[in-house]
Design a protein around this motif. Sequence first.
Motif, PDB file in Angstrom:
ATOM      1  N   ALA B  79      20.349   4.524   5.096  1.00 31.46           N
ATOM      2  CA  ALA B  79      19.994   3.251   4.467  1.00 31.46           C
ATOM      3  C   ALA B  79      18.793   2.601   5.135  1.00 31.46           C
ATOM      4  CB  ALA B  79      21.184   2.300   4.510  1.00 31.46           C
ATOM      5  N   LEU B  80      18.480   3.038   6.377  1.00 27.84           N
ATOM      6  CA  LEU B  80      17.369   2.464   7.133  1.00 27.84           C
ATOM      7  C   LEU B  80      16.195   3.432   7.156  1.00 27.84           C
ATOM      8  CD1 LEU B  80      19.033   0.943  10.329  1.00 27.84           C
ATOM      9  CD2 LEU B  80      17.771  -0.294   8.556  1.00 27.84           C
ATOM     10  N   LEU B  81      15.009   2.930   6.796  1.00 29.74           N
ATOM     11  CA  LEU B  81      13.816   3.771   6.822  1.00 29.74           C
ATOM     12  C   LEU B  81      12.755   3.046   7.641  1.00 29.74           C
ATOM     13  CD1 LEU B  81      12.722   6.421   5.722  1.00 29.74           C
ATOM     14  CD2 LEU B  81      11.920   5.189   3.718  1.00 29.74           C
ATOM     15  N   CYS B  82      12.351   3.661   8.741  1.00 35.47           N
ATOM     16  CA  CYS B  82      11.397   3.020   9.648  1.00 35.47           C
ATOM     17  C   CYS B  82      10.028   3.678   9.463  1.00 35.47           C
ATOM     18  CB  CYS B  82      11.887   3.189  11.087  1.00 35.47           C
ATOM     19  SG  CYS B  82      10.801   2.431  12.286  1.00 35.47           S
ATOM     20  N   HIS B 104       9.588   7.456   8.609  1.00 35.35           N
ATOM     21  CA  HIS B 104       8.536   7.969   7.748  1.00 35.35           C
ATOM     22  C   HIS B 104       7.209   7.806   8.484  1.00 35.35           C
ATOM     23  CE1 HIS B 104       7.103   9.328   3.829  1.00 35.35           C
ATOM     24  NE2 HIS B 104       6.027   8.617   4.116  1.00 35.35           N
ATOM     25  N   VAL B 105       6.552   8.921   8.749  1.00 35.79           N
ATOM     26  CA  VAL B 105       5.294   8.897   9.505  1.00 35.79           C
ATOM     27  C   VAL B 105       4.126   8.844   8.521  1.00 35.79           C
ATOM     28  CG1 VAL B 105       3.866  10.106  11.193  1.00 35.79           C
ATOM     29  CG2 VAL B 105       6.363  10.265  11.335  1.00 35.79           C
ATOM     30  N   GLU B 137      16.850  -0.761   3.482  1.00 37.19           N
ATOM     31  CA  GLU B 137      15.871  -1.552   4.239  1.00 37.19           C
ATOM     32  C   GLU B 137      14.749  -0.659   4.724  1.00 37.19           C
ATOM     33  OE1 GLU B 137      17.510  -3.811   7.466  1.00 37.19           O
ATOM     34  OE2 GLU B 137      15.543  -4.372   8.249  1.00 37.19           O
ATOM     35  N   VAL B 138      13.525  -1.158   4.561  1.00 33.37           N
ATOM     36  CA  VAL B 138      12.357  -0.468   5.119  1.00 33.37           C
ATOM     37  C   VAL B 138      11.805  -1.327   6.245  1.00 33.37           C
ATOM     38  CG1 VAL B 138      10.017   0.321   4.668  1.00 33.37           C
ATOM     39  CG2 VAL B 138      11.801   0.738   2.973  1.00 33.37           C
ATOM     40  N   ARG B 165      15.071  -4.243   1.133  1.00 32.72           N
ATOM     41  CA  ARG B 165      14.750  -5.293   2.069  1.00 32.72           C
ATOM     42  C   ARG B 165      13.589  -4.786   2.929  1.00 32.72           C
ATOM     43  NH1 ARG B 165      18.245  -7.287   6.280  1.00 32.72           N
ATOM     44  NH2 ARG B 165      19.660  -5.591   5.757  1.00 32.72           N
ATOM     45  N   LEU B 166      12.614  -5.682   3.212  1.00 31.92           N
ATOM     46  CA  LEU B 166      11.485  -5.296   4.068  1.00 31.92           C
ATOM     47  C   LEU B 166      11.580  -6.073   5.375  1.00 31.92           C
ATOM     48  CD1 LEU B 166       8.503  -5.311   1.561  1.00 31.92           C
ATOM     49  CD2 LEU B 166       9.488  -3.346   2.710  1.00 31.92           C
ATOM     50  N   SER B 167      11.248  -5.404   6.478  1.00 37.37           N
ATOM     51  CA  SER B 167      11.231  -6.116   7.753  1.00 37.37           C
ATOM     52  C   SER B 167      10.099  -5.556   8.605  1.00 37.37           C
ATOM     53  CB  SER B 167      12.567  -5.965   8.469  1.00 37.37           C
ATOM     54  OG  SER B 167      12.838  -4.604   8.693  1.00 37.37           O
ATOM     55  N   ARG B 168       9.771  -6.295   9.634  1.00 34.73           N
ATOM     56  CA  ARG B 168       8.801  -5.784  10.604  1.00 34.73           C
ATOM     57  C   ARG B 168       9.361  -6.043  11.989  1.00 34.73           C
ATOM     58  NH1 ARG B 168       6.905  -9.901  13.359  1.00 34.73           N
ATOM     59  NH2 ARG B 168       6.431 -11.892  12.372  1.00 34.73           N
TER      60      ARG B 168
END
Lengths: 197, 197
Positions: B79-82, B104-105, B137-138, B165-168
């Motif tokens: 569920a989490l994609l960094c 994800h590079v 979430e990304v 959801r977007l986060s930084r």
Amino acid sequence: MIGPEIDRLIQLLAKLPGLGPRSARRVALHLIKRRDSLMLPLGEAVTAAAAGIRTCSVCGNLDSRDPCHICADGTRDGALLCVVEDVGDLWALERTGAYRGRYHVLGGTLSALDGVGPDDLSIPALLDRAARPEVGEVILALNATVGGQTTAHYLSDRLAGCGVRLSRLAHGVPVGGELDYLDDGTLTAALRSRRSL
Amino acid sequence: MIGPEIDRLIQLLAKLPGLGPRSARRVALHLIKRRDSLMLPLGEAVTAAAAGIRTCSVCGNLDSRDPCHICADGTRDGALLCVVEDVGDLWALERTGAYRGRYHVLGGTLSALDGVGPDDLSIPALLDRAARPEVGEVILALNATVGGQTTAHYLSDRLAGCGVRLSRLAHGVPVGGELDYLDDGTLTAALRSRRSL
């Protein structure tokens, strides 16, 4: 979770002088991104050098042949013998192109503290070589450190009876150097060894 | 006159980041003196990594298998994609052990000056992955540089319609850091994002 191949590569790179874990990771990534142009050639070069390089039995230089290129070169002046601590010093002198004699690599300096005596260095072999009739001058090109100078002093005592001329490198102002930035010892030596114009 | 094997080794070592001709010579000498303990293993490790490492077709990570260990690990939180710029950033996040999602590079940042557009990075693949139902979430973990922030801004625009959801990453005082040595921008950000106790 870094893969085992990359992990091992980073571990080994981190053992190189001047590299720590962080710079080893940077180097590993740099290599992997340049697989064909740098990584494969480097792997081959390291393996080839590891397999092919040996210590010259005459002078202690590192080369793919024994005797090394310098010892085997008939155009070199056999009357001059330059004594250096390490192969890196030999490389430095070779880069100048100003020396056409032969070398003798000691492999370190004398050190009572570290238990390094004359027989731990290549000093017996040096005494043998210096006693040969073709050798006219021995240049003690040791580092201007305590260890280097102690060793130079010991060698000049031992070589005094060999009938060869002994010399050392000049101390003085480095070419391009500014007086204001020089240490007192160097400046004193430069003043004492001043040359008339 | 340095032998051709050593010369080639020094030439290649000097191309590594952080090494110049002088440190490359030092590294070469260090290696040759540690032939069995370091030089042979390093040669093998470089060659093995060059042969075995590939880019993961899912996330862009570097690993000996495709999909990489992280993508193939069923215990990771899908569920989490960094999103990171480079594999080095992925390694840095993995070292913390604080992240159990997927990556994800991108392979770089957008740059109009250098002619790097969205299609030159792994952005189309990211949009595909972010649109999958399991992704909730990304996290845009891009560098806090102009290029990184420009790219993060572009990505947040493109991902706005995906229903994720977007986060930084948070900006603030580095752990162990002293306020007196921090730049104004970081201190301002830390003040604005202050947390109630």
